[in-house]
Design a protein around this motif. Structure first.
Motif, mmCIF file in Angstrom:
data_model
loop_
_atom_site.group_PDB
_atom_site.id
_atom_site.type_symbol
_atom_site.label_atom_id
_atom_site.label_comp_id
_atom_site.label_asym_id
_atom_site.label_seq_id
_atom_site.Cartn_x
_atom_site.Cartn_y
_atom_site.Cartn_z
ATOM 1 N N ASP A 20 44.974 14.547 86.091
ATOM 2 C CA ASP A 20 44.392 15.075 87.320
ATOM 3 C C ASP A 20 43.315 16.125 87.049
ATOM 4 O O ASP A 20 42.695 16.626 87.981
ATOM 5 N N ILE A 21 43.135 16.484 85.777
ATOM 6 C CA ILE A 21 42.154 17.511 85.420
ATOM 7 C C ILE A 21 41.169 16.943 84.405
ATOM 8 O O ILE A 21 41.563 16.446 83.355
ATOM 9 N N LYS A 22 39.901 17.002 84.720
ATOM 10 C CA LYS A 22 38.849 16.544 83.836
ATOM 11 C C LYS A 22 38.365 17.713 82.985
ATOM 12 O O LYS A 22 37.949 18.751 83.502
ATOM 13 N N ILE A 23 38.442 17.559 81.660
ATOM 14 C CA ILE A 23 37.979 18.581 80.732
ATOM 15 C C ILE A 23 36.755 18.052 80.000
ATOM 16 O O ILE A 23 36.835 17.045 79.292
ATOM 17 N N HIS A 24 35.643 18.720 80.164
ATOM 18 C CA HIS A 24 34.397 18.234 79.584
ATOM 19 C C HIS A 24 34.214 18.657 78.127
ATOM 20 O O HIS A 24 33.802 17.840 77.294
ATOM 21 N N ASN A 25 34.488 19.932 77.822
ATOM 22 C CA ASN A 25 34.206 20.450 76.485
ATOM 23 C C ASN A 25 35.299 21.405 76.020
ATOM 24 O O ASN A 25 35.801 22.215 76.807
ATOM 25 N N VAL A 26 35.636 21.318 74.740
ATOM 26 C CA VAL A 26 36.556 22.264 74.110
ATOM 27 C C VAL A 26 35.857 22.840 72.882
ATOM 28 O O VAL A 26 35.290 22.095 72.076
ATOM 29 N N HIS A 27 35.915 24.161 72.754
ATOM 30 C CA HIS A 27 35.245 24.846 71.656
ATOM 31 C C HIS A 27 36.271 25.665 70.882
ATOM 32 O O HIS A 27 36.977 26.492 71.466
ATOM 33 N N ILE A 28 36.334 25.462 69.569
ATOM 34 C CA ILE A 28 37.337 26.129 68.739
ATOM 35 C C ILE A 28 36.847 26.177 67.303
ATOM 36 O O ILE A 28 36.179 25.242 66.834
ATOM 37 N N ASN A 29 37.151 27.267 66.620
ATOM 38 C CA ASN A 29 36.741 27.398 65.216
ATOM 39 C C ASN A 29 37.774 26.783 64.280
ATOM 40 O O ASN A 29 38.969 26.793 64.574
ATOM 41 N N PRO A 30 37.352 26.268 63.130
ATOM 42 C CA PRO A 30 38.294 25.724 62.147
ATOM 43 C C PRO A 30 39.220 26.815 61.604
ATOM 44 O O PRO A 30 38.894 27.998 61.634
ATOM 45 N N ASP A 31 40.385 26.389 61.093
ATOM 46 C CA ASP A 31 41.318 27.320 60.466
ATOM 47 C C ASP A 31 42.118 26.554 59.420
ATOM 48 O O ASP A 31 43.145 25.943 59.720
ATOM 49 N N SER A 32 41.655 26.607 58.183
ATOM 50 C CA SER A 32 42.250 25.790 57.128
ATOM 51 C C SER A 32 43.609 26.309 56.673
ATOM 52 O O SER A 32 44.366 25.575 56.033
ATOM 53 N N ILE A 33 43.944 27.569 56.979
ATOM 54 C CA ILE A 33 45.228 28.100 56.522
ATOM 55 C C ILE A 33 46.339 27.886 57.542
ATOM 56 O O ILE A 33 47.506 28.126 57.244
ATOM 57 N N LYS A 34 45.993 27.421 58.735
ATOM 58 C CA LYS A 34 47.010 27.225 59.771
ATOM 59 C C LYS A 34 47.729 25.912 59.510
ATOM 60 O O LYS A 34 47.135 24.843 59.559
ATOM 61 N N LYS A 35 49.025 25.983 59.256
ATOM 62 C CA LYS A 35 49.817 24.807 58.898
ATOM 63 C C LYS A 35 50.880 24.476 59.950
ATOM 64 O O LYS A 35 51.754 23.650 59.699
ATOM 65 N N SER A 36 50.818 25.094 61.121
ATOM 66 C CA SER A 36 51.871 24.910 62.108
ATOM 67 C C SER A 36 51.813 23.518 62.723
ATOM 68 O O SER A 36 50.767 22.856 62.758
ATOM 69 N N ASP A 37 52.964 23.066 63.231
ATOM 70 C CA ASP A 37 53.034 21.778 63.916
ATOM 71 C C ASP A 37 52.175 21.785 65.174
ATOM 72 O O ASP A 37 51.556 20.771 65.520
ATOM 73 N N ILE A 38 52.130 22.943 65.859
ATOM 74 C CA ILE A 38 51.328 23.033 67.092
ATOM 75 C C ILE A 38 49.846 22.858 66.792
ATOM 76 O O ILE A 38 49.117 22.192 67.540
#
Length: 337
Positions: free
Chosen positions: A73-91
């Motif tokens: 029901d929600i249209k998302i056009h763009n997502v902006h996020i920086n890389p993180d090579s040390i993050k190993k979490s399942d989330i």
């Protein structure tokens, strides 16, 4: 048609989330776990998001975006996020999988850079969105690397710091979880950081290895806020840190401090009566009666942006319902509260 642009800072418990609305679109900044964001979008009849800005990869900033991406029901056009090579979490892995699915299924565009170079690219109507940190040079190294002074960078060090500007006036700064190293790099990059409202970084917790009081003093001296918001959960950690409050009070003694939920440092027991000072927007602490300021809605109007009524009602709530409010600590005894 909207009367004026709006900034909503949500009570999501321990986490961060904000929604900015104007005539040309909606921007969401950080998406923690829980229903507060979805319910707020429904309350404002929002079915389309132009940009989602994710400050960094910690779970209390990203865990809610997965359900948002899956919501038909929600249209998302763009997502902006920086890389993180040390993050190993399942989330973190689940988020990357969800972004791939959204890109293929609904055409959501995913940008792997959210740095100062993006300032001016997220403007919606009369509201301008600044990315005050990190710089592209920091992201080239990234979390786990070093800055140009060879200091180690964590996920918090490279948190995206976002400014909300209207009519050439910076209304707010959302500082994510920026730490001492990140703040030092930010202060060297930006010529001016004054803002009416500061969403304090890291929920008022310790800023990495640096001294908490000094960190708060430096940040408040740079931003000179009139309203400081701590986005906290009552049952997580002991935020805001007392040294942080001491630093805030020594730098901006007249600023109003507002926590989204009641810290256990302020009252061991919750109020017996339901609060009357909260607005109608969803707030995670409302059901358990653990809201302090709750969700905050601010009508943006450049230098004339006002939130005095919200501050007045919050002060009255503190006076009547809170036993030992930490926001009153370190005030001069002859200074009115």
């Amino acid at each position: 048609m909207m009367d004026s642009p709006e900034l909503i800072i949500l009570d999501v418990g321990h986490g961060n989330c904000a929604v900015v609305r104007d005539t040309d679109g909606v921007i969401v900044i950080d998406c923690p776990l829980g229903v507060s964001l979805i319910e707020t979008l429904e309350c404002r009849s929002i079915t389309e998001i132009l940009h989602i800005l994710i400050s960094h990869s910690d779970a209390d900033h990203i865990a809610g975006i997965i359900n948002l991406l899956l919501n038909e029901d929600i249209k998302i056009h763009n997502v902006h996020i920086n890389p993180d090579s040390i993050k190993k979490s399942d989330i973190w892995l689940d988020l990357r999988i969800a972004l791939k699915d959204a890109r293929k299924r609904s055409g959501t565009k995913v940008s792997s850079e959210l740095t100062t170079t993006k300032t001016g690219q997220f403007n919606i109507g009369s509201v301008n969105i600044e990315v005050l940190a990190p710089t592209p040079e920091l992201i080239l190294s990234g979390a786990g690397g070093t800055d140009l002074q060879k200091r180690r960078l964590t996920s918090n060090s490279i948190s995206a710091v976002v400014g909300i500007v209207h009519d050439s006036h910076r209304v707010a700064i959302l500082a994510a979880d920026i730490d001492t190293v990140g703040l030092d790099n930010l202060s060297k990059e930006a010529s001016s950081l004054s803002a009416d409202i500061l969403v304090f970084p890291h929920h008022g917790g310790k800023p990495g290895s640096g001294d908490s009081k000094t960190f708060a003093q430096e940040l408040c001296n740079l931003t000179k806020p009139k309203l400081i918001i701590f986005s906290i959960g009552r049952n997580r950690f002991k935020n805001p840190n007392t040294k942080i409050i001491e630093g805030v009070r020594s730098s901006v003694p007249d600023a109003h401090i507002l926590c989204t939920q009641l810290s256990k440092q302020c009252t061991a027991t919750l109020p017996s009566s339901k609060p009357t000072h909260l607005n109608v927007l969803p707030a995670k602490g409302r059901i358990s009666n653990s809201c302090c300021g709750g969700t905050i809605s601010i009508k943006i109007n450049g230098i004339r942006t006002t939130y005095e009524s919200e501050i007045a009602s919050h002060k009255e709530f503190i006076d009547k319902q809170v036993n030992t409010p930490i926001c009153r600590n370190f005030l001069s005894i002859d200074k009115p509260v």
